[in-house]
Design a protein around this motif. Structure first.
Motif, PDB file in Angstrom:
ATOM      1  N   ILE A  28      42.956   9.932 -45.365  1.00 21.51           N
ATOM      2  CA  ILE A  28      42.125   9.886 -44.158  1.00 21.51           C
ATOM      3  C   ILE A  28      41.224  11.118 -44.096  1.00 21.51           C
ATOM      4  CG2 ILE A  28      42.169   9.903 -41.631  1.00 21.51           C
ATOM      5  CD1 ILE A  28      44.833   8.340 -41.803  1.00 21.51           C
ATOM      6  N   GLU A  29      41.751  12.262 -44.476  1.00 22.29           N
ATOM      7  CA  GLU A  29      40.925  13.480 -44.498  1.00 22.29           C
ATOM      8  C   GLU A  29      39.800  13.363 -45.523  1.00 22.29           C
ATOM      9  OE1 GLU A  29      42.406  17.373 -44.003  1.00 22.29           O
ATOM     10  OE2 GLU A  29      44.417  16.726 -43.415  1.00 22.29           O
ATOM     11  N   ILE A  30      40.086  12.779 -46.664  1.00 20.09           N
ATOM     12  CA  ILE A  30      39.046  12.570 -47.680  1.00 20.09           C
ATOM     13  C   ILE A  30      37.978  11.615 -47.150  1.00 20.09           C
ATOM     14  CG2 ILE A  30      38.612  11.508 -49.936  1.00 20.09           C
ATOM     15  CD1 ILE A  30      41.403  12.716 -50.764  1.00 20.09           C
ATOM     16  N   ALA A  31      38.415  10.587 -46.420  1.00 18.22           N
ATOM     17  CA  ALA A  31      37.454   9.661 -45.807  1.00 18.22           C
ATOM     18  C   ALA A  31      36.522  10.408 -44.861  1.00 18.22           C
ATOM     19  CB  ALA A  31      38.204   8.558 -45.065  1.00 18.22           C
ATOM     20  N   ALA A  32      37.074  11.349 -44.108  1.00 22.65           N
ATOM     21  CA  ALA A  32      36.249  12.143 -43.188  1.00 22.65           C
ATOM     22  C   ALA A  32      35.248  12.997 -43.960  1.00 22.65           C
ATOM     23  CB  ALA A  32      37.141  13.025 -42.320  1.00 22.65           C
ATOM     24  N   SER A  37      31.948  14.332 -42.031  1.00 24.30           N
ATOM     25  CA  SER A  37      32.467  14.599 -40.688  1.00 24.30           C
ATOM     26  C   SER A  37      33.283  15.892 -40.696  1.00 24.30           C
ATOM     27  CB  SER A  37      33.359  13.438 -40.235  1.00 24.30           C
ATOM     28  OG  SER A  37      34.075  13.779 -39.072  1.00 24.30           O
ATOM     29  N   ASN A  38      33.141  16.650 -39.642  1.00 25.01           N
ATOM     30  CA  ASN A  38      33.943  17.873 -39.502  1.00 25.01           C
ATOM     31  C   ASN A  38      35.152  17.637 -38.600  1.00 25.01           C
ATOM     32  OD1 ASN A  38      32.709  17.665 -37.023  1.00 25.01           O
ATOM     33  ND2 ASN A  38      32.137  19.834 -36.900  1.00 25.01           N
ATOM     34  N   TYR A  39      35.574  16.373 -38.481  1.00 21.55           N
ATOM     35  CA  TYR A  39      36.669  16.011 -37.571  1.00 21.55           C
ATOM     36  C   TYR A  39      37.877  16.917 -37.767  1.00 21.55           C
ATOM     37  CZ  TYR A  39      40.275  13.268 -35.217  1.00 21.55           C
ATOM     38  OH  TYR A  39      41.302  12.870 -34.391  1.00 21.55           O
ATOM     39  N   PHE A  40      38.322  17.078 -38.996  1.00 29.35           N
ATOM     40  CA  PHE A  40      39.572  17.800 -39.246  1.00 29.35           C
ATOM     41  C   PHE A  40      39.410  19.321 -39.153  1.00 29.35           C
ATOM     42  CE2 PHE A  40      40.688  13.623 -40.849  1.00 29.35           C
ATOM     43  CZ  PHE A  40      41.984  13.484 -40.373  1.00 29.35           C
ATOM     44  N   PHE A 305      40.244   6.068 -40.360  1.00 32.29           N
ATOM     45  CA  PHE A 305      39.483   7.193 -39.813  1.00 32.29           C
ATOM     46  C   PHE A 305      38.484   6.719 -38.762  1.00 32.29           C
ATOM     47  CE2 PHE A 305      35.788  10.160 -40.104  1.00 32.29           C
ATOM     48  CZ  PHE A 305      36.389  11.197 -39.405  1.00 32.29           C
ATOM     49  N   GLU A 306      37.908   5.557 -38.987  1.00 36.63           N
ATOM     50  CA  GLU A 306      37.002   4.988 -37.994  1.00 36.63           C
ATOM     51  C   GLU A 306      37.735   4.759 -36.661  1.00 36.63           C
ATOM     52  OE1 GLU A 306      33.969   1.130 -37.667  1.00 36.63           O
ATOM     53  OE2 GLU A 306      35.043   1.539 -39.545  1.00 36.63           O
ATOM     54  N   VAL A 307      38.957   4.221 -36.761  1.00 43.11           N
ATOM     55  CA  VAL A 307      39.767   4.030 -35.559  1.00 43.11           C
ATOM     56  C   VAL A 307      40.111   5.382 -34.937  1.00 43.11           C
ATOM     57  CG1 VAL A 307      41.934   3.108 -34.649  1.00 43.11           C
ATOM     58  CG2 VAL A 307      40.711   1.854 -36.433  1.00 43.11           C
ATOM     59  N   LEU A 308      40.504   6.325 -35.770  1.00 41.37           N
ATOM     60  CA  LEU A 308      40.878   7.658 -35.291  1.00 41.37           C
ATOM     61  C   LEU A 308      39.741   8.307 -34.513  1.00 41.37           C
ATOM     62  CD1 LEU A 308      42.920  10.011 -35.262  1.00 41.37           C
ATOM     63  CD2 LEU A 308      42.010  10.710 -37.493  1.00 41.37           C
ATOM     64  N   GLN A 309      38.534   8.222 -35.033  1.00 35.42           N
ATOM     65  CA  GLN A 309      37.380   8.782 -34.339  1.00 35.42           C
ATOM     66  C   GLN A 309      37.158   8.107 -32.987  1.00 35.42           C
ATOM     67  OE1 GLN A 309      34.335   8.390 -37.552  1.00 35.42           O
ATOM     68  NE2 GLN A 309      33.860  10.498 -37.037  1.00 35.42           N
TER      69      GLN A 309
END
Length: 318
Positions: A28-32, A37-40, A305-309
């Protein structure tokens, strides 16, 4: 006031029958990263210590595989969740296999010992087995049985040895002694792959299951509204999202137990966000992304990741 989010990363897959979901968090982090994305980098996080090396142990409790290590893992995760809730944070738990849910539920209950905890279980599976009924012995199919403290002995098929039985009792008492959730305070969304012992548990306890076809026919918002009415006596709600709730043919086979005819990611986001609007949700968990099984590159993690966002944005507005 905006909720302060804490990411809890639990890279454990020892409760599953197939290896690889321990890599789900990193996938999921790689997907970000691939989405720039700087989500993590935007949220504080904690890593839960794991003991994934236990998969190499030759000694095994056949009806509850690696139960000693799963117990340790759930106990650790329970403490992480409890402390963050007590500090007023909103934990978003990213786990490997679904046995982790027992740790998370136990942590929620330990943080709110006098309050009634509701569970919304978004999953293809009921996870209501116990060591006494499980055909596989994989503990990711047992967390709700432990949470409601019901072994379903009427459907017993396994002769469980004393050591396994004692460890199972300890599993049911993580966080604080006794039952964490009343069975009538559980609502399913998307459960469509169960065995007879689980069906009997659902029938016995009156656990409502909003199947995909019903949600689409009657309307998602109405079904969520009904679910919240069923949980109206609950003070806090925990949401568990297993990515196999999504349609494997449409999304990806990148999960340990994929099942066709599930939700799409937009329905998942909408279900969770409508639940969040109740202001009762204390914690959300994502589980069972397995990049080793993904036939479409990193598609399942990208979708998760889309759901997480989408969910995180809704949490921040609370």
């Amino acid at each position: 006031m905006m909720k302060e989010i804490k990411l809890i990363k639990n890279r454990s897959d020892i409760g599953a029958g197939t290896r690889g979901s321990d890599m789900g968090v990193d996938a999921i982090e790689i997907a970000a990263i691939n989405k720039h994305s700087n989500y993590f980098d935007s949220y504080e996080f904690e890593d839960v210590i794991t003991e994934n090396e236990s998969i190499y142990n030759k000694k095994n409790n056949s009806f509850a595989k690696r139960i000693d290590s799963v117990f340790n893992q759930c106990k650790r995760l329970s403490n992480h969740v409890k402390v963050n809730l007590q500090e007023g944070k909103f934990p978003i738990v990213l786990s490997g296999d679904h046995s982790s849910a027992l740790g998370t539920i136990s942590g929620v209950k330990a943080a709110y010992p006098t309050q009634r905890v509701g569970v919304v279980w978004i999953d293809a599976h009921g996870d209501l087995h116990s060591p006494y009924t499980s055909p596989s012995g994989n503990i990711h199919g047992m967390p709700l049985s432990a949470a409601i403290a019901d072994d379903n002995l009427d459907c017993q098929i396994n002769d469980v040895d004393r050591e396994t039985a004692e460890l199972w009792e300890r599993m049911k008492n993580i966080g604080l002694p006794g039952q964490k959730v009343l069975p009538e305070d559980i609502v399913f969304f998307g459960v469509r792959d169960t065995e007879e012992p689980e069906d009997k548990q659902m029938e016995k306890h009156g656990i409502k299951n909003y199947m995909v076809a019903e949600v689409r026919y009657r309307g998602l918002e109405l079904c969520v509204k009904e679910a919240l009415e069923k949980l109206s006596n609950c003070d806090v709600i925990y949401i568990s999202f297993d990515v196999d709730a999504m349609d494997c043919d449409m999304i990806s086979y990148g999960t340990g137990t994929p099942v066709a005819k599930g939700f799409d990611q937009y329905e998942i986001i909408s279900i969770i966000n409508n639940l969040l609007a109740s202001n009762k949700v204390a914690c959300v968990e994502f589980v069972e992304v397995n990049p080793l099984l993904d036939l479409k590159g990193n598609k399942m993690a990208e979708t998760a990741f889309e759901v997480l966002q989408g969910v995180t944005k809704a949490v921040e507005k609370l």
